[in-house]
Design a protein around this motif. Structure first.
Motif, mmCIF file in Angstrom:
data_model
loop_
_atom_site.group_PDB
_atom_site.id
_atom_site.type_symbol
_atom_site.label_atom_id
_atom_site.label_comp_id
_atom_site.label_asym_id
_atom_site.label_seq_id
_atom_site.Cartn_x
_atom_site.Cartn_y
_atom_site.Cartn_z
ATOM 1 N N LYS A 164 4.566 0.438 0.507
ATOM 2 C CA LYS A 164 4.987 -0.112 1.906
ATOM 3 C C LYS A 164 4.515 -1.703 2.034
ATOM 4 C CE LYS A 164 6.864 3.378 3.414
ATOM 5 N NZ LYS A 164 7.856 4.092 2.323
ATOM 6 N N GLU A 165 5.094 -2.539 2.584
ATOM 7 C CA GLU A 165 4.678 -4.077 2.666
ATOM 8 C C GLU A 165 3.697 -4.278 3.640
ATOM 9 O OE1 GLU A 165 6.080 -8.537 3.620
ATOM 10 O OE2 GLU A 165 7.473 -7.008 2.650
ATOM 11 N N VAL A 166 2.160 -4.615 3.308
ATOM 12 C CA VAL A 166 1.330 -4.723 4.230
ATOM 13 C C VAL A 166 1.089 -6.054 4.698
ATOM 14 C CG1 VAL A 166 -0.922 -4.325 4.641
ATOM 15 C CG2 VAL A 166 0.154 -2.538 3.608
ATOM 16 N N ALA A 167 1.336 -7.065 3.757
ATOM 17 C CA ALA A 167 0.916 -8.429 3.745
ATOM 18 C C ALA A 167 1.782 -9.237 2.957
ATOM 19 C CB ALA A 167 -0.578 -8.860 3.493
ATOM 20 N N ASP A 197 1.110 -1.327 -0.128
ATOM 21 C CA ASP A 197 -0.083 -0.143 0.050
ATOM 22 C C ASP A 197 0.943 1.247 0.012
ATOM 23 O OD1 ASP A 197 -2.271 1.585 0.047
ATOM 24 O OD2 ASP A 197 -2.543 1.302 2.159
ATOM 25 N N GLN A 199 -6.399 -5.955 2.707
ATOM 26 C CA GLN A 199 -5.539 -5.096 3.493
ATOM 27 C C GLN A 199 -5.174 -4.011 2.854
ATOM 28 O OE1 GLN A 199 -2.741 -7.217 6.334
ATOM 29 N NE2 GLN A 199 -3.694 -8.950 5.691
ATOM 30 N N ILE A 200 -5.094 -4.143 1.607
ATOM 31 C CA ILE A 200 -4.606 -2.974 0.716
ATOM 32 C C ILE A 200 -5.503 -2.464 -0.163
ATOM 33 C CG2 ILE A 200 -2.060 -3.813 0.570
ATOM 34 C CD1 ILE A 200 -2.677 -4.941 -2.176
#
Length: 108
Positions: free
Chosen positions: A85-88, A82, A105-106
């Motif tokens: 940036k890494e979210v999952a 997102d 999540q994104i």
């Protein structure tokens, strides 16, 4: 945007990935990888309801810096970003549900 079916043979620079805006799925793998091929129908199913997510499919392997910068060890590895940036992260996903949960999540 739609799901990308072919792996890019030229990888983007890490700085380009970090500077992306919006939701992005960064997929690492190889076209000959059995695990990668098995994951494609799951990805396609999950992608159907997340068409606004950018999909970058990168062929990974020895000497590939982008994969190393993300610590990729197994394929396929899915990095959900997102705004860069890494979210999952999912490694060798086995269900469309797990992929859909990571998408959620994104893709708001």
């Amino acid at each position: 945007m739609t799901m990308t079916s072919d792996y890019a043979s030229t990888e983007p620079a890490r700085e380009e990935i970090d500077d992306l805006s919006g939701p992005t799925l960064l997929e690492f793998g190889a076209p000959w990888c059995g695990y990668c091929m098995a994951a494609q129908p799951l990805l396609s199913s999950a992608f159907a309801s997340h068409e606004g997510v950018r999909h970058i499919k990168v062929e990974d392997g020895r000497g590939r810096r982008l994969g190393r910068s993300f610590g990729i060890k197994l394929w396929p590895s899915l990095i959900f970003l997102d705004n860069g940036k890494e979210v999952a992260r999912l490694v060798r996903p086995t269900s469309a549900e797990a992929i859909a949960q990571a998408f959620a999540q994104i893709d708001h």
